[in-house]
Design an enzyme around this catalytic site. Structure first.
Site, PDB file in Angstrom:
ATOM      1  N   SER A  61      49.138   8.006-103.450  1.00 51.37           N
ATOM      2  CA  SER A  61      50.495   8.157-103.973  1.00 51.37           C
ATOM      3  C   SER A  61      50.788   9.550-104.518  1.00 51.37           C
ATOM      4  O   SER A  61      51.931   9.860-104.827  1.00 51.37           O
ATOM      5  CB  SER A  61      50.777   7.119-105.060  1.00 51.37           C
ATOM      6  N   LYS A  98      49.984   9.808-112.008  1.00 55.32           N
ATOM      7  CA  LYS A  98      51.385  10.034-111.616  1.00 55.32           C
ATOM      8  C   LYS A  98      51.906  11.301-112.277  1.00 55.32           C
ATOM      9  O   LYS A  98      51.322  11.825-113.210  1.00 55.32           O
ATOM     10  CB  LYS A  98      52.281   8.869-112.070  1.00 55.32           C
TER      11      LYS A  98
END
Length: 142
Positions: A61, A98
């Site tokens: 991701s 993230k």
């Protein structure tokens, strides 16, 4: 994208030679004429600080930020997390990596891969930033 903490760096280490030139991709250059004083990668990456840990990244991701599954990330827990930092966080006891986005009072954990949605921190979520990623290391010999 999750991570596995590998812990702090053990004492010891060796110094490696540092070349004083930038290496062009595709054109060899004789390095012996450009050697400087040896350096320590632990000192360069700051991994001897008591607040620094190594984690292994799992997942895709964050590929848009240049962080790939299997990369080794240097995480500093002493850095105050701020907008746009890439962080290692715990969200409802799930570890993840993230980009931290702060818009007013809203916290968003952004993926750097369009296949994954952003995650908005909602009331009732258990959220904490474990540390800020300062460097990543990737093996190209796999």
């Amino acid at each position: 994208m999750s991570f596995t903490s590998l812990g702090q760096i053990a004492e010891g280490g060796i110094r490696l030679p540092l070349c004083s030139f930038k290496v062009p991709a595709g054109f060899p250059s004789p390095a012996a004429d450009h050697m400087e004083n040896p350096i320590s990668l632990d000192e360069l990456l700051g991994v001897r600080a008591p607040s620094v840990y190594l984690v292994s990244i799992d997942g895709d991701s964050m590929i848009g930020a240049g962080i790939f599954s299997g990369d080794l990330a240097v995480v500093d827990r002493a850095i105050e997390p701020a907008h746009d930092h890439v962080v290692v966080a715990l969200l409802n006891n799930d570890p993840l990596c993230k980009r931290l986005c702060i818009r007013g009072k809203q916290i968003i954990l952004k993926s750097e891969n369009p296949r994954y949605p952003d995650r908005y921190i909602m009331e009732g979520d258990e959220f904490s930033v474990w540390g800020v990623i300062t460097y990543t290391v990737r093996s190209h010999g796999r």
